[in-house]
Design a protein around this motif. Structure first.
Motif, mmCIF file in Angstrom:
data_model
loop_
_atom_site.group_PDB
_atom_site.id
_atom_site.type_symbol
_atom_site.label_atom_id
_atom_site.label_comp_id
_atom_site.label_asym_id
_atom_site.label_seq_id
_atom_site.Cartn_x
_atom_site.Cartn_y
_atom_site.Cartn_z
ATOM 1 N N ASP A 1 3.126 1.249 -3.387
ATOM 2 C CA ASP A 1 2.354 1.523 -4.596
ATOM 3 C C ASP A 1 1.853 2.972 -4.622
ATOM 4 O O ASP A 1 1.731 3.571 -5.694
ATOM 5 N N SER A 2 1.563 3.531 -3.445
ATOM 6 C CA SER A 2 1.140 4.936 -3.408
ATOM 7 C C SER A 2 2.238 5.822 -3.987
ATOM 8 O O SER A 2 1.988 6.703 -4.816
ATOM 9 N N ARG B 1 0.836 -1.212 0.000
ATOM 10 C CA ARG B 1 0.000 0.000 0.000
ATOM 11 C C ARG B 1 0.862 1.251 0.000
ATOM 12 O O ARG B 1 0.626 2.185 -0.770
ATOM 13 N N ASN C 1 -2.412 0.775 -4.009
ATOM 14 C CA ASN C 1 -2.429 2.221 -3.744
ATOM 15 C C ASN C 1 -3.866 2.717 -3.634
ATOM 16 O O ASN C 1 -4.761 2.151 -4.259
ATOM 17 N N TYR D 1 -2.154 -4.213 -7.194
ATOM 18 C CA TYR D 1 -1.634 -2.893 -6.777
ATOM 19 C C TYR D 1 -2.545 -2.365 -5.681
ATOM 20 O O TYR D 1 -3.773 -2.410 -5.813
ATOM 21 N N LYS E 1 -6.837 0.396 -1.889
ATOM 22 C CA LYS E 1 -5.965 -0.329 -0.966
ATOM 23 C C LYS E 1 -6.359 -1.787 -0.819
ATOM 24 O O LYS E 1 -5.620 -2.588 -0.273
#
Lengths: 96, 258, 335
Positions: B22-23, B19, B89, B87, B231
């Protein structure tokens, strides 16, 4: 509202490390001083070139004119007695 | 809302690191799109600097995620070779750049969040994460200074700029919901002392955002329920295009070294 | 100093001294200073042609950096690894920085950045022809770093000693920063040349695309160059186009051989007697066409710059308006 077309020019001074003077490195455009600081950080210190920044509106700087440089600076030339090397001190005299 | 459960045996720490990583990755990718196209050359440099920090954070976090995963995957395999739903994010960072105002609004919302988050992660019980956070917090403080400064200028600039950023704020606001929606991964992190409780971050974030919006003469949008959580791997359509572009070389030439 | 403000302050004095002094005497003194390797600074007297030559050259250089962000910039989102992505962002960012340094240097000559950008966007100003070529593959990013930045460095190092102070100082900074650009490009090519057949083919095709345009970057042959002689007398330029081009070829050919790539010039051979490489004829018609706007990407490059400028207008205006409001509020508080 009357706004300037381009952002005004700022002159940028960088202190390379503690103990040194700020040195002029160039200029950039920014709308205000806060932005000029950010731009200076991004433009002139991408490689750790500084620890402190000054920004000054270019139009706030008053500079001497090259045409005056003879009268401004040449009169200092013959005052060689201001420099320590002018005085011949006998070798026997120490720590002077 | 159907919460996609973590694959069995996948540790919460791995999901949490993804999380975070990827953000940074997705936001760095978005900011990279600006370089060469910003409103002034000085802003090209500013946005590029933030993009560089984000990519740097992603590398640290995804490399760590790879180690936690323990399957021998490095930062690039994790960054480039996962599928859409893997992913993690938040949807906010994958939103398109839009105009400069929308980019700035997105940036303020996420910078304020990350600043509060990483300040606390710097004292995480996970020493590796704490070290990454200590570095990240310095970068993020500058990012918020940049984005917050711009939001104030645009909000309190001309009628046009005010309208544009107010509009962007309304559009992006719903995506902030998931930042503070605690789930089992967050709880596991909080229980272990690895991450701070999201409620604490939300309160601090809210104060910070209100301060900036006030100075920018912008109106805080009303909270609206929003149920799609990046998320958990539930993304907007935008992420697919972003990944297609980002993954292009790695997908076209499997196993090649670059 | 890199200021326009200063220049305006000196304008009257310049006019006065030109009226009282004899133009020829000023010119003579100017040339003596240049010959003595003294730097000329913004407020110093200078021949109008020196000023206009510098404005043309520095602004072209600045435009080239800014337009030069585009062909590589479009690979930022597709860079194959996170490290390559970071390096490429940093590199393209440097180019923007170099453009900014150079616009500042040009502004010391009494022209505003707005004017210069207008000249670029209206198509009146030139920029390096090289950036009108496309970058269809990742190898083009490598080839640009290796060949285009290599050629640029060859051109730029002598400019660090240019007679005009602000330009010379900007170039010192540019050259210091660019030393990594060429290396990262060669590093990309090296990796490709050691890679799969597809990667090696990608590298060779990029060399084929960029070799001749890179040679053209040095400008027309000395015999046809219209600006060289004044520029050399004034120490704006210290080597001729052909001298620099030759040096570039001699440096680059062994680098290509090391990569196992073939320079796309069947007539290329080592001339033992002259101790240099002889090359085939450069297609100067192509160069002329690209300069005239008929290269493969001229329209795209200008359109991208125009779009960035136009779409950024409201942002720049807002920032100016905000600064103005703040000043007004400060003034009303003070009153």
């Amino acid at each position: 509202m009357q706004t300037e077309r381009d952002w005004p020019l700022f002159e940028i001074f960088v202190r390379a490390r503690a103990g040194l003077d700020h040195k002029h490195v160039g200029s950039l455009h920014a709308a205000d001083a806060a932005m000029a600081l950010e731009h200076a950080r991004d433009l002139y210190t991408r490689r750790e070139e500084g620890v402190s920044l000054w920004v000054v509106r270019s139009s706030d700087i008053t500079a001497s004119d090259p045409a005056d440089s003879e009268s401004l600076f040449e009169p200092a030339r013959d005052k060689i007695y201001r420099h320590p090397t002018f005085y011949a001190i006998p070798d026997e005299v120490k720590t002077l | 809302m159907s919460a996609a459960p973590a694959p069995p045996g996948e540790p919460a720490l791995l999901r949490y690191l993804l999380r975070l990583g990827d953000s940074s990755l997705v936001l760095g990718q978005r900011l990279g799109e600006w370089v060469g196209h910003a409103p002034a050359v000085e802003e090209d440099l500013g946005l590029a600097n933030i993009a560089l920090d984000k990519i740097g954070q992603a590398r640290l976090l995804l490399a760590y995620a790879g180690e936690v995963e323990g399957r021998g995957r490095g930062e690039d395999e994790i960054a480039f070779l996962r599928e859409h739903g893997e992913y993690l994010n938040p949807v906010l960072v994958e939103q398109p750049n839009g105009d400069f105002g929308q980019t700035i609004v997105r940036q303020v919302l996420i910078d304020a969040y990350q600043l509060e988050l990483y300040e606390r992660l710097a004292s995480s019980t996970d020493a590796r994460l704490a070290a990454i956070a200590a570095k990240t917090v310095k970068e993020t403080r500058y990012h918020l200074r940049y984005s917050g400064g711009w939001l104030v200028r645009l909000g309190d600039g001309t009628a046009e700029s005010h309208a544009r950023v107010q509009d962007a704020l309304e559009r992006l606001w719903p995506y902030t919901v998931e930042l503070f929606a605690e789930d089992e991964v967050d709880r596991a992190m909080t229980d272990g002392g690895i991450a701070p409780p999201l409620a604490a971050i939300q309160a601090a974030w809210s104060v910070r955002i209100d301060g900036i919006l006030d100075e920018a003469t912008l109106v805080r949008p009303r909270d609206r329920p929003y149920a799609w959580f990046g998320k958990r791997g539930e993304h907007s359509e935008h992420l697919g295009y972003l990944l297609a572009e980002m993954q292009y070389l790695q997908r076209t030439y499997p196993g090649a070294r670059w | 100093m890199y200021t326009q403000g200063l220049d305006a302050a000196g304008a009257d004095a310049r006019a006065d001294s030109a009226a009282s002094d004899d133009e020829a005497a000023l010119l003579q003194r100017f040339q003596r200073r240049v010959d003595a390797e003294e730097k000329i600074e913004p407020k110093d007297w200078m021949p109008e042609r020196y000023r206009s030559t510098l404005i043309r050259q520095i602004s072209q250089h600045a435009h080239s950096e800014i337009v030069g962000m585009l062909p590589e910039g479009n690979w930022i989102t597709r860079a194959p690894t996170l490290q390559r992505k970071a390096i490429l962002i940093a590199k393209v960012q440097d180019e923007g920085g170099h453009g900014a340094y150079l616009y500042s240097a040009a502004e010391t000559l009494g022209v505003s950045r707005d004017q210069l950008i207008d000249q670029l966007l209206s198509g009146k100003a030139k920029y390096s022809s090289i950036f009108n070529y496309p970058t269809p593959t990742w190898a083009d990013v490598g080839a640009i770093g290796w060949l285009v930045d290599g050629a640029a460095i060859m051109n730029q190092i002598p400019l660090c000693r240019c007679s005009y102070g602000p330009y010379a100082r900007a170039m010192v900074r540019v050259c210091r920063e660019e030393s990594f650009h060429q290396r990262q490009g060669y590093d990309i090519m090296l990796r490709l040349s050691q890679g799969s057949a597809a990667q090696r083919r990608m590298a060779q095709e990029a060399l084929n695309r960029w070799w001749w345009p890179a040679l053209m970057m040095f400008g027309p042959p000395d015999a046809d160059s219209t600006h060289s002689s004044d520029s050399q007398r004034w120490k704006i330029k210290r080597f001729s186009n052909d001298e620099l081009r030759q040096k570039f070829v001699d440096f680059t050919v062994p680098q290509a051989q090391f990569l196992g790539l073939t320079v796309p010039d069947p007539e290329l051979r080592w001339n033992e007697a002259a101790e240099r490489h002889d090359i085939g004829a450069i297609d100067w018609r192509e160069f002329e066409q690209v300069l005239k706007g008929n290269g493969p990407c001229n329209a795209e490059r200008l359109a991208a710059r125009r779009s960035a400028h136009e779409q950024g207008a409201w942002v720049r205006e807002a920032a100016s308006a905000y600064a103005e409001k703040r000043r007004a509020r400060g003034a009303s508080r003070a009153a």
